[in-house]
Scaffold this motif. Sequence first.
Motif, PDB file in Angstrom:
ATOM      1  N   SER A   1       8.060   9.086  -5.040  1.00 42.38           N
ATOM      2  CA  SER A   1       7.093   9.455  -6.307  1.00 42.38           C
ATOM      3  C   SER A   1       7.787  10.066  -7.296  1.00 42.38           C
ATOM      4  O   SER A   1       8.922  10.311  -7.121  1.00 42.38           O
ATOM      5  CB  SER A   1       6.053  10.331  -5.682  1.00 42.38           C
TER       6      SER A   1
ATOM      7  N   ASN B   1       4.980   6.345 -17.166  1.00 35.97           N
ATOM      8  CA  ASN B   1       5.139   7.111 -16.242  1.00 35.97           C
ATOM      9  C   ASN B   1       4.058   8.347 -15.746  1.00 35.97           C
ATOM     10  O   ASN B   1       4.121   9.481 -16.088  1.00 35.97           O
ATOM     11  CB  ASN B   1       6.547   8.046 -16.400  1.00 35.97           C
ATOM     12  N   THR B   2       2.860   7.664 -15.444  1.00 37.53           N
ATOM     13  CA  THR B   2       1.696   8.506 -15.149  1.00 37.53           C
ATOM     14  C   THR B   2       0.978   7.856 -13.760  1.00 37.53           C
ATOM     15  O   THR B   2       1.348   6.537 -13.622  1.00 37.53           O
ATOM     16  CB  THR B   2       0.601   8.291 -16.456  1.00 37.53           C
ATOM     17  N   THR B   3       0.069   8.484 -13.477  1.00 39.03           N
ATOM     18  CA  THR B   3      -0.818   7.702 -12.183  1.00 39.03           C
ATOM     19  C   THR B   3      -1.780   6.695 -12.885  1.00 39.03           C
ATOM     20  O   THR B   3      -2.083   6.730 -13.968  1.00 39.03           O
ATOM     21  CB  THR B   3      -1.548   9.014 -11.581  1.00 39.03           C
ATOM     22  N   THR B   4      -2.146   5.899 -11.999  1.00 36.20           N
ATOM     23  CA  THR B   4      -3.177   4.976 -12.747  1.00 36.20           C
ATOM     24  C   THR B   4      -4.422   5.609 -12.981  1.00 36.20           C
ATOM     25  O   THR B   4      -5.019   5.212 -14.026  1.00 36.20           O
ATOM     26  CB  THR B   4      -3.453   4.012 -11.274  1.00 36.20           C
TER      27      THR B   4
ATOM     28  N   GLU C   1       2.223   0.671  -8.511  1.00 41.61           N
ATOM     29  CA  GLU C   1       0.747   0.692  -9.189  1.00 41.61           C
ATOM     30  C   GLU C   1       0.717  -0.186 -10.308  1.00 41.61           C
ATOM     31  O   GLU C   1      -0.144  -0.954 -10.532  1.00 41.61           O
ATOM     32  CB  GLU C   1       0.435   1.863  -9.177  1.00 41.61           C
ATOM     33  N   THR C   2       1.757  -0.280 -11.216  1.00 39.37           N
ATOM     34  CA  THR C   2       1.692  -0.769 -12.489  1.00 39.37           C
ATOM     35  C   THR C   2       1.831  -2.424 -12.261  1.00 39.37           C
ATOM     36  O   THR C   2       1.037  -3.361 -12.648  1.00 39.37           O
ATOM     37  CB  THR C   2       2.756  -0.221 -13.415  1.00 39.37           C
TER      38      THR C   2
ATOM     39  N   ALA D   1       4.868  11.943 -13.156  1.00 37.06           N
ATOM     40  CA  ALA D   1       3.634  11.206 -13.185  1.00 37.06           C
ATOM     41  C   ALA D   1       2.505  12.022 -12.884  1.00 37.06           C
ATOM     42  O   ALA D   1       1.259  11.751 -13.026  1.00 37.06           O
ATOM     43  CB  ALA D   1       3.865   9.975 -12.307  1.00 37.06           C
TER      44      ALA D   1
ATOM     45  N   PHE E   1       4.192   5.076  -9.045  1.00 39.19           N
ATOM     46  CA  PHE E   1       3.557   4.460 -10.168  1.00 39.19           C
ATOM     47  C   PHE E   1       4.085   3.110 -10.689  1.00 39.19           C
ATOM     48  O   PHE E   1       3.288   2.542 -11.407  1.00 39.19           O
ATOM     49  CB  PHE E   1       3.768   5.643 -11.519  1.00 39.19           C
TER      50      PHE E   1
END
Length: 303
Positions: free
Chosen positions: A84, A113-116, A65-66, A88, A62
Motif C-alpha cells: 500500500s 496517489n489516492t484511494t478510490t 484500483e486505478t 494515499a 491504489f
Amino acid sequence: MINDLQDKIVKLKKKKNIAIVAHSYQSIEIQEIADLVGDSFMLSERVQHFKQNTIVLCGVRFMAETIKLLSPEKKVILANDAASCPMAKQLSVYEIKEFKNQNPNYSVVAYVNTTTELKAISDVCVTSSCAVKVVKNLDSDNILFIPDKNLGAMVQSKIPKKNFKFMDGCCPIHSIVTEKETINTMKKYPNYKLLCHPELSPKVCKYADFVGSTSEIINYAKNHNDNCIIGTEVNIAKKLSILYPNRHFPLLSNNLVCRNMAVTSLSDVYRAISKDDISEIEIPKGVANAARQSIKKMIELSV
C-alpha cells in the motif's frame, strides 16, 4: 540474467494468458518479467488495450484500483495484497467532505496517489506529468490539491493566478530529503544534472535542472547525454544505469527507497499467477462510477 523463478513466471503467464504490469519503482528482476513497466497512470491507461483478461499488478493498492477503474471487465490482482501507499491514505473522506461543505467554491484536485474513495468525491484526478495542464484547463480558480502538498506547490508555482489550498499530505520517502543533503550531493557531483520528482520538497526542487514524473525523468536521461543525479526512488537510478552503462546515475539521497514497493517479490508474482484462489480487486459500483468520472475528466483536460 533471467533466473529459474523468472523463467517459471514467464512460461506460466503465457500458458494462462495473464499479463504482468509493474511500476517503475519495482525491483529490476520484477521489471524484467513484466509485459509493461511505467508510472501508475500509464499502466492503467495501456492495460485497457491488453488482450489478456487477467492482470497482475506489481506495485501498490491504489495502482491496482486505478487499473480496475479503467478496465472494469478485467480481473485485476495485486501481486502482494499488503502493498500500500502511505500517502494515499493520509487524508480521509470525512476531511474532504467537510472542506467541500465549508468551501463550496473550491474544486478538489486529487493526485492519482489516492484511494478510490477519495477520487470518487474529487472533481478531477491528476498525475505528476499532467497536473499543471489539467489544473490550468480546469474551470475553477480555487483549488484544493490533495494529498501531496509538494506536488501541489509545484503546480501552484506554474499557475500563480489561481488560489490553492493544501492539506498536510506528502510522500514520506521523497519528503525526507533535505536541502542540506541536496547541496552536499551536488557538491560531490558538480557537473551532473539534477533530475527531481515533484514529490520532493520545493526547497530541494529549486536546485533541479529538470522536475518531472518518473517517466519524464527516464525520458530526460534518454534524450540527454549527461551524468545525472536521480532525485526519486532508487530503482529509477538502477534502471538508468542498466540502460546507459557508460554513464553515472547516483541517487540524490540514500533514503530514496520505497519499502512499500519493495515488499513485492518474485515469489509473490509467481503465487499470484499460479493460484486460482488469489483475491482480486473489487470496487463497489457506485464508488467506482464516481471515481471513474474524475479520471475521465483528467483525460479530457489533459489533451
